[in-house]
Write an enzyme that holds these catalytic residues in place. Structure first.
Site, PDB file in Angstrom:
ATOM      1  N   ASP A 103     -13.081   3.668 -77.394  1.00  0.00           N
ATOM      2  CA  ASP A 103     -14.479   4.110 -77.319  1.00  0.00           C
ATOM      3  C   ASP A 103     -15.369   2.948 -76.869  1.00  0.00           C
ATOM      4  O   ASP A 103     -15.394   1.890 -77.504  1.00  0.00           O
ATOM      5  CB  ASP A 103     -14.926   4.628 -78.692  1.00  0.00           C
ATOM      6  CG  ASP A 103     -16.250   5.368 -78.647  1.00  0.00           C
ATOM      7  OD1 ASP A 103     -17.174   4.901 -77.952  1.00  0.00           O
ATOM      8  OD2 ASP A 103     -16.367   6.414 -79.310  1.00  0.00           O
ATOM      9  N   HIS A 119     -15.790   7.729 -75.096  1.00  0.00           N
ATOM     10  CA  HIS A 119     -16.715   8.344 -76.055  1.00  0.00           C
ATOM     11  C   HIS A 119     -16.993   9.811 -75.741  1.00  0.00           C
ATOM     12  O   HIS A 119     -16.912  10.663 -76.633  1.00  0.00           O
ATOM     13  CB  HIS A 119     -18.024   7.553 -76.082  1.00  0.00           C
ATOM     14  CG  HIS A 119     -18.931   7.936 -77.212  1.00  0.00           C
ATOM     15  ND1 HIS A 119     -18.645   7.652 -78.535  1.00  0.00           N
ATOM     16  CD2 HIS A 119     -20.125   8.597 -77.229  1.00  0.00           C
ATOM     17  CE1 HIS A 119     -19.615   8.105 -79.317  1.00  0.00           C
ATOM     18  NE2 HIS A 119     -20.521   8.680 -78.547  1.00  0.00           N
ATOM     19  N   SER A 130     -21.096  11.341 -82.760  1.00  0.00           N
ATOM     20  CA  SER A 130     -21.885  10.189 -82.336  1.00  0.00           C
ATOM     21  C   SER A 130     -23.099  10.012 -83.251  1.00  0.00           C
ATOM     22  O   SER A 130     -22.941   9.842 -84.452  1.00  0.00           O
ATOM     23  CB  SER A 130     -22.282  10.358 -80.859  1.00  0.00           C
ATOM     24  OG  SER A 130     -22.791   9.168 -80.316  1.00  0.00           O
TER      25      SER A 130
END
Length: 468
Positions: A355, A389, A209
């Site tokens: 995601d 995610h 991320s």
């Protein structure tokens, strides 16, 4: 399968909570004192004349006690290094801290740079603070979770360095600042002779991320900025590779707190964007001041579903992504845009097609660009509808470990551009078994289990007729 996964995760979470309750009770009874935060800790301020030092030079050092959530002391040795690095440009002197964690019987030929997603505009969320015993209990839940994975790396017998890659200005999403900080953190770690790491040790960087954004920039800048480093590979997932697109995507969603922290980080890093803070409304000033005290999850909860790129937050907010001056900066922060900034070590990327925080197309566009520019890329798409995610990081941890093992062993990468897909990593029995072992070990680590390669590193060297 999905029910079994939930059972395992619930069991790990329950064990974690029980350990936390026990440790917090003991800490309270002993009257444990909290450590000073970075802004109140003189260790974070270099002595006069530091600007003339070369990037990667150690400015200060200290030994620390490493702990998860401020209370779970780990069975490892820990050191912190304040070091010289660069800001946006190579000539911009800056400094930051990396935390080096040394397991038992570690391999002096291998080093992992674990680049955490701090994703905040607060120095209170720097890994170097949250990873120390005595820091505010559960100060940063994102940090606490990521430390569990770091212990898995340590059990491989690898030394781990964890840089505060956002630096002193909390430069979230300022990719070049973060990339420089990672590369110089590796330099500083290898320069610290007390560790005994070989100067040409193989290095692998990992991030997810916001940590992937930073890792991607370190990979891109490696050949131009720190070509002497013996990097064996880079691994990143859920990669924020286009800040311009991402800001527009997450604004006015549950991820709006990311947009606020990003504006703070960018406007504190680039003089060309200082006008953002100069033009804050009273609402905007309140939100940014609040963000400067909050870590990632606190910020997301506080700001969720608000519109940040708006005139109610700062003058010019509603047209920020159309502003020529802003776009001139933001477009320079797109991974894969510039042919001179291309990874020269193999890269393993993974991303869920569903995601909800970082768009899939953003990441695969960067992978395509890097491949076209000659990089070695393996891009794994997780196509299952349940893959989002957060769990994509969790379920791919074994794949990351497998990649690192292969790179450290020098195995063939298997081709320049690879695009495998997987519905769900846990449908693979090897992944499922490895995951269960990892989660169990992480719980044992929380109660003080010794962490490291134990005798395996020594025996491997003896069998290969190397010097132990």
């Amino acid at each position: 399968m999905f029910g079994f996964r939930l059972f395992i995760l619930a069991a790990v979470a329950l064990a974690y909570i029980q350990c936390a309750a026990a440790r917090m009770t003991v800490a309270h009874r002993l009257g444990a004192r909290s450590l000073p935060t970075p802004e109140n800790d003189p260790f974070y301020t270099p002595d006069d004349g530091w600007e003339s030092a070369a990037p990667g030079t150690i400015l200060k050092k200290r030994e620390i006690t490493v702990a998860n959530s401020g209370v779970f002391q780990y069975g490892v040795r820990g050191f912190q290094l304040l070091y010289r690095t660069s800001g946006v440009n190579r000539g911009d002197a800056s400094h930051t801290v990396t935390t080096v964690i040394i397991p038992e019987n570690y391999d002096k030929d291998k080093l992992v740079s674990a680049n955490m997603y701090e994703d905040s505009y607060s120095s209170n969320c720097a890994p170097s603070y949250s990873m120390r015993k005595g820091s505010k209990v559960f100060n940063d839940l994102a940090n606490s979770y990521q430390m569990l994975f770091i212990t898995t790396l340590l059990h491989e017998g690898w030394a781990v360095t964890v840089p505060d890659h956002e630096g002193p200005n909390n430069a979230f999403t300022s990719g070049r600042v973060e990339g420089h900080a990672i590369l110089d953190g590796i330099r500083a770690t290898l320069n610290y002779k007390k560790l005994g790491l070989n100067s040409d040790a193989k290095v692998i960087g990992y991030g997810y991320s916001g940590g992937a954004l930073a890792t991607g920039w370190a990979a891109s800048l490696h050949s131009q900025y720190a070509h002497e480093l013996n990097v064996a590979g880079w691994s990143m997932g859920g990669t924020v590779s286009n800040v311009t697109e991402w800001l527009g995507y997450i604004d006015n969603t549950t991820g709006a707190g990311f947009a606020l922290a990003s504006l703070g980080g960018l406007s504190s890093s680039y003089s060309e964007l200082a006008w953002v803070q100069d033009n804050l409304t009273s609402k905007g000033r309140r939100l940014l001041d609040q963000s400067a005290q909050n870590c990632m999850y606190q910020n997301l909860w506080a700001v969720g579903k608000q519109k940040i790129l708006d005139d109610s937050v700062f003058a010019g907010g509603s047209t920020f992504l159309q502003n020529d001056g802003a776009l001139n900066i933001l477009n320079k922060l797109t991974l894969g845009r510039f042919s001179k900034f291309v990874p020269i070590a193999p890269v393993f990327m993974f991303h869920a097609t569903h995601d909800e925080v970082v768009p899939f197309n953003m990441a695969i566009t960067t992978a395509d660009a890097w491949c076209a520019q000659g990089a070695q890329i393996k891009f794994l798409s997780n196509t299952g509808s349940e893959m989002e995610h957060t769990n994509t990081e969790l379920f791919n941890l074994p794949n990351v470990i497998f990649f690192m093992r292969d790179r450290f062993k020098g195995k063939d990468f298997g081709g320049q551009c690879q695009y495998p897909s997987s519905n769900d990593p846990w449908f693979n029995p090897q992944i499922l078994g490895t995951s269960a072992a990892i989660y169990l070990q992480q719980v044992l680590d929380l109660i003080g289990n010794r962490i490291g390669g134990h005798d395996s590193i020594l025996w491997d060297k003896v069998h290969s007729k190397q010097q132990p």
